[in-house]
Design a protein around this motif. Sequence first.
Motif, PDB file in Angstrom:
ATOM      1  N   SER A  56       0.777  -1.687  -0.142  1.00  0.00           N
ATOM      2  CA  SER A  56       0.151  -0.103  -0.115  1.00  0.00           C
ATOM      3  C   SER A  56       1.208   1.384  -0.313  1.00  0.00           C
ATOM      4  CB  SER A  56      -0.935  -0.118   1.183  1.00  0.00           C
ATOM      5  OG  SER A  56       0.143   0.006   2.380  1.00  0.00           O
ATOM      6  N   LEU A  57       1.806   1.234   0.232  1.00  0.00           N
ATOM      7  CA  LEU A  57       2.990   2.249   0.697  1.00  0.00           C
ATOM      8  C   LEU A  57       3.295   2.675  -0.641  1.00  0.00           C
ATOM      9  CD1 LEU A  57       4.677   2.075   4.020  1.00  0.00           C
ATOM     10  CD2 LEU A  57       2.609   3.746   3.477  1.00  0.00           C
ATOM     11  N   ALA A  58       3.506   1.141  -1.682  1.00  0.00           N
ATOM     12  CA  ALA A  58       4.586   1.512  -2.713  1.00  0.00           C
ATOM     13  C   ALA A  58       4.170   2.190  -3.374  1.00  0.00           C
ATOM     14  CB  ALA A  58       4.602   0.240  -3.969  1.00  0.00           C
ATOM     15  N   CYS A  59       3.489   3.206  -3.908  1.00  0.00           N
ATOM     16  CA  CYS A  59       2.809   4.163  -5.114  1.00  0.00           C
ATOM     17  C   CYS A  59       0.868   4.377  -4.915  1.00  0.00           C
ATOM     18  CB  CYS A  59       2.473   4.761  -6.059  1.00  0.00           C
ATOM     19  SG  CYS A  59       1.627   2.763  -7.499  1.00  0.00           S
ATOM     20  N   ARG A  60       0.621   5.659  -4.647  1.00  0.00           N
ATOM     21  CA  ARG A  60      -1.068   5.780  -4.146  1.00  0.00           C
ATOM     22  C   ARG A  60      -2.373   4.759  -5.273  1.00  0.00           C
ATOM     23  NH1 ARG A  60      -1.940  11.278  -3.235  1.00  0.00           N
ATOM     24  NH2 ARG A  60       0.030  12.627  -3.305  1.00  0.00           N
ATOM     25  N   ARG A  61      -1.740   3.845  -6.658  1.00  0.00           N
ATOM     26  CA  ARG A  61      -2.200   3.349  -7.295  1.00  0.00           C
ATOM     27  C   ARG A  61      -2.564   2.047  -6.608  1.00  0.00           C
ATOM     28  NH1 ARG A  61      -0.972   0.330 -12.012  1.00  0.00           N
ATOM     29  NH2 ARG A  61      -3.059  -0.337 -13.390  1.00  0.00           N
ATOM     30  N   TRP A  62      -1.703   1.388  -5.996  1.00  0.00           N
ATOM     31  CA  TRP A  62      -1.046   0.408  -5.599  1.00  0.00           C
ATOM     32  C   TRP A  62      -2.255   0.545  -3.811  1.00  0.00           C
ATOM     33  CZ3 TRP A  62       3.465  -3.600  -5.422  1.00  0.00           C
ATOM     34  CH2 TRP A  62       3.268  -3.749  -6.355  1.00  0.00           C
ATOM     35  N   HIS A  63      -1.773   2.013  -3.365  1.00  0.00           N
ATOM     36  CA  HIS A  63      -2.917   2.211  -2.168  1.00  0.00           C
ATOM     37  C   HIS A  63      -4.198   1.934  -2.174  1.00  0.00           C
ATOM     38  CE1 HIS A  63      -3.349   4.427   1.956  1.00  0.00           C
ATOM     39  NE2 HIS A  63      -3.941   4.667   1.324  1.00  0.00           N
ATOM     40  N   ARG A  64      -4.633   2.573  -3.799  1.00  0.00           N
ATOM     41  CA  ARG A  64      -5.840   2.500  -3.859  1.00  0.00           C
ATOM     42  C   ARG A  64      -6.680   1.222  -3.865  1.00  0.00           C
ATOM     43  NH1 ARG A  64      -8.032   3.015  -8.947  1.00  0.00           N
ATOM     44  NH2 ARG A  64      -6.736   3.903  -9.246  1.00  0.00           N
ATOM     45  N   ILE A  65      -5.585  -0.199  -4.845  1.00  0.00           N
ATOM     46  CA  ILE A  65      -5.855  -1.447  -5.114  1.00  0.00           C
ATOM     47  C   ILE A  65      -6.082  -1.874  -3.741  1.00  0.00           C
ATOM     48  CG2 ILE A  65      -5.924  -3.289  -6.354  1.00  0.00           C
ATOM     49  CD1 ILE A  65      -5.003  -1.810  -8.731  1.00  0.00           C
ATOM     50  N   ASP A  66      -5.579  -1.737  -2.308  1.00  0.00           N
ATOM     51  CA  ASP A  66      -4.793  -2.510  -1.133  1.00  0.00           C
ATOM     52  C   ASP A  66      -5.913  -1.601  -0.689  1.00  0.00           C
ATOM     53  OD1 ASP A  66      -4.019  -1.859   1.507  1.00  0.00           O
ATOM     54  OD2 ASP A  66      -3.903  -3.571   1.124  1.00  0.00           O
ATOM     55  N   ALA A  67      -6.379  -0.947  -0.729  1.00  0.00           N
ATOM     56  CA  ALA A  67      -7.478   0.092   0.227  1.00  0.00           C
ATOM     57  C   ALA A  67      -9.151  -1.209   0.056  1.00  0.00           C
ATOM     58  CB  ALA A  67      -8.104   1.139   0.009  1.00  0.00           C
ATOM     59  N   LEU A  68      -9.275  -1.159  -1.637  1.00  0.00           N
ATOM     60  CA  LEU A  68     -10.322  -1.917  -2.062  1.00  0.00           C
ATOM     61  C   LEU A  68     -10.310  -3.710  -1.718  1.00  0.00           C
ATOM     62  CD1 LEU A  68     -10.950   0.594  -5.451  1.00  0.00           C
ATOM     63  CD2 LEU A  68     -12.096   0.127  -3.812  1.00  0.00           C
ATOM     64  N   THR A  69      -9.299  -4.245  -2.071  1.00  0.00           N
ATOM     65  CA  THR A  69      -9.387  -5.792  -2.027  1.00  0.00           C
ATOM     66  C   THR A  69      -8.911  -6.607  -0.307  1.00  0.00           C
ATOM     67  OG1 THR A  69      -7.445  -5.100  -2.797  1.00  0.00           O
ATOM     68  CG2 THR A  69      -8.859  -5.986  -4.132  1.00  0.00           C
ATOM     69  N   ARG A  70      -8.201  -4.744   0.820  1.00  0.00           N
ATOM     70  CA  ARG A  70      -8.692  -5.674   2.266  1.00  0.00           C
ATOM     71  C   ARG A  70      -9.432  -6.064   2.522  1.00  0.00           C
ATOM     72  NH1 ARG A  70      -3.485  -3.968   5.918  1.00  0.00           N
ATOM     73  NH2 ARG A  70      -3.011  -2.448   4.027  1.00  0.00           N
ATOM     74  N   LYS A  71      -9.131  -7.580   3.058  1.00  0.00           N
ATOM     75  CA  LYS A  71     -10.494  -8.822   3.728  1.00  0.00           C
ATOM     76  C   LYS A  71     -10.392  -8.616   4.971  1.00  0.00           C
ATOM     77  CE  LYS A  71     -11.265 -11.605  -0.013  1.00  0.00           C
ATOM     78  NZ  LYS A  71      -9.831 -12.289  -0.669  1.00  0.00           N
ATOM     79  N   HIS A  72      -9.054  -8.378   5.206  1.00  0.00           N
ATOM     80  CA  HIS A  72      -9.117  -8.378   7.192  1.00  0.00           C
ATOM     81  C   HIS A  72      -8.310  -7.403   7.703  1.00  0.00           C
ATOM     82  CE1 HIS A  72      -8.370  -9.705  11.144  1.00  0.00           C
ATOM     83  NE2 HIS A  72      -7.775  -9.522  10.993  1.00  0.00           N
TER      84      HIS A  72
END
Lengths: 208, 598
Positions: free
Chosen positions: B45-61
Amino acid sequence: MAAEQQMRVKGTGGGNRFAAACGLLRQYQYMMGQGSGRGAAMATMGLMPGADRVEAAHVTPEERIKNTMELLLFPQRPGTLMDNSHQSRILEPERAQLTIFYEGRTFVLDNFPADKADQLMQLAGSFAAPAASDDELVCPSMPAQHLLEDMPRKASLQRFLEKRKSRIAAADPYPVAPARAAKETAKPVAVGDGGAPWLSVNSGLNLN
Amino acid sequence: MGGEAPEPGRLTRALSILDGSGVPEEALHLVLAHVDDPRDREAASLACRRWHRIDALTRKHVTVPFCYAVSPARLLARFPSLESLAVKGKPRAAMFGLIPDDWGAYAQPWVAHLAAPLECLKALHLRRMVVTDDDLDALVRARGHMLQELKLDKCSGFSTDALRLVARSCRSLRTLFLEECTITDNGTEWLHDLAANNPVLVTLNFYLTYLTVVPADLELLARNCKSLISLKISDCDLSDLIGFFQIATSLEEFAGAEISEQGELRKYADVKLPSKLCSFGLTFMGTNEMHIIFPFSAVLKKLDLQYTFLTTEDHCQLIAKCPNLLVLAVRNVIGDRGLGIVADTCKKLQRLRIERGDDEPGMQEEEGGVSQVGLTAVAVGCRELESIAAYVSDITNGALESIGTFCKNLYDFRIVLLDKQERITDLPLDNGVRELLRGCTKLRRFALYLRPGGLSDVGLSYIGQHSGTIQYMLLGNLGETDGGLISFAAGCRNLRKLELRSCCFSERALALAMLQMPSLRYVWVQGYRASQTGGDLMLMARPFWNIEFTPPSTENAGRPMEEDGQPCIDRHAQVLAYCSLIGKRSDYPQSVVPLHPA
């Protein structure tokens, strides 16, 4: 290189490769994006405000100890925000409160210059028993006997032990063995003691 | 990414993933969906904004390690698709009665803000929080239809009425965990309702809740819940469960019940435990009842003897029959002799807990008490150990060294030196602690609670120096001067959570030490040289760092200072400092003074 420093700073033995790679990616992204302003550090949800900053000057633990010792010796006014970059400024000659404890009396001197305090401590140190280097903290050593006397128990176990005590008392309400200090080897009340627990149920059969 | 982290030169290809010209977003979603480890997720999530956003949408726990670190609203904004949420509340000290009842950690804002909007939420885990009947009502209204897992761990504030509601409304419930909760007992219907309405229940745990149990309800549970594998109950005589055990043939784990009458052989003769049972604990089990375990002792993986009446000899006999144990919990009545048997028999042992028995003269058991002898035996004999927690009566450097040499898989080590024995064989433990930390490189949790003289300043600096990947520490009665604390802090790079108790350090040294630890996000202190106002704590004031102070007791206020001019150690004063994005909390009790933000 800054990225390598970042790795060292996080430095865990046998580290997590994926996490480390992400860290490098981020670093690279930041460096590439700095010109366009795109890569400005994000306001992250990371709850460790200092942890993912690359330490600009790699400070060794020994230096950090020394800096902090100086802060302890020359106390600043509480309420000032401290961070690494400010610590070097403390070393400039400054005035602060000096407190001397001697023979149970306390002397307090306000606005005492730091360099004079340094000289004073060196002078005092030369009379004292061999102390070591400048790095040693000159601080009143705390008397060893002061501590919290209690060692609290977990609630669940506390409850069980109380119930155990009442069971033992119910089985043998007139224990003969006197309450002795824990370190003595006297046998405790012969209840639930292995061997023949049924004896204890009928306390009238106890021979003692 | 294979091998070492890529060199900077090879990152240009990786960058194309970041700037969007490479891998399409759907693919990134799919890839990240397979990343479960929270540390990996954090890094991604800290790699870049795009990854941050995708992590946020797909994080399960998500686990919120401290409920005042972040607001529910902010959590919702970032992770709208959460399926599972864990929140931790009161400091661990609450388990030892050191935190006032009105301290805080209310579940209400979490349930109110998240239960409805988190549309994928199916698992909720709260630890040491105050949960009311209204909170559970709100949760059930919003999520009852899809709630699969509800874990209330050492929570308080609710009653069996709320449990009835859960039982009737959550037909998909697979796990209901209530261990050590303080629950107002308004009747036993909740268990009946649960048994009648929840056919897919797999795990039910109301151990140590002291709720009344009706055996017939348990039999109904066994009949209806064919998937029930794990059951831990409150007190109910074992002889009343004969029927239950006959029906619950799939049961693998059982704990609770009790032997209400010692030595009544006939009463328990007909108890026949299910054949698949491999995890067991029985309250008040004594010498005459332990034969119950013998038929399945060879397949036993988990054994809880903490609440039994077994003697040292009993432990020796019983454990000798359990070669496949993975998890063992006992009181220190097991003695060094019993630990010797563990070392010889339980070669696969992974987790060992040795709790503190009764210290009172006349109450303690004859051979009870564990020392370096037993610990060393266990270290040498049980090489698979991952977790050791022990209350010891005596200890040596050698024993700690042995653990460092042999227990290479250890990730959790906690030792408390009891205070009854006047002379300890081998203090200070500086070298032993150093060797243990150097040897156990996987250590993530570490607790060392000794006595004055137990560890010098040098020893304390060793802990810092060799802290490695340790994330949590509890230190009690360690060090001699402020210098020791500073040296310790200088070495702790990965320490996230620190608890200090009964230590000689000044307020100023505490504050400065906390500033030295880059990963620190939570610190709790009780028993130090506190001032009346906690003024020196402000030295560690900085953004996103809350400082809460419980002032010393008023009887100390009038007392003159110690001879050296320092405040004496106060048992009442506490400091709790933590990273927070919320700022000052609005629900602190009278006893707590928020120093920063003020």
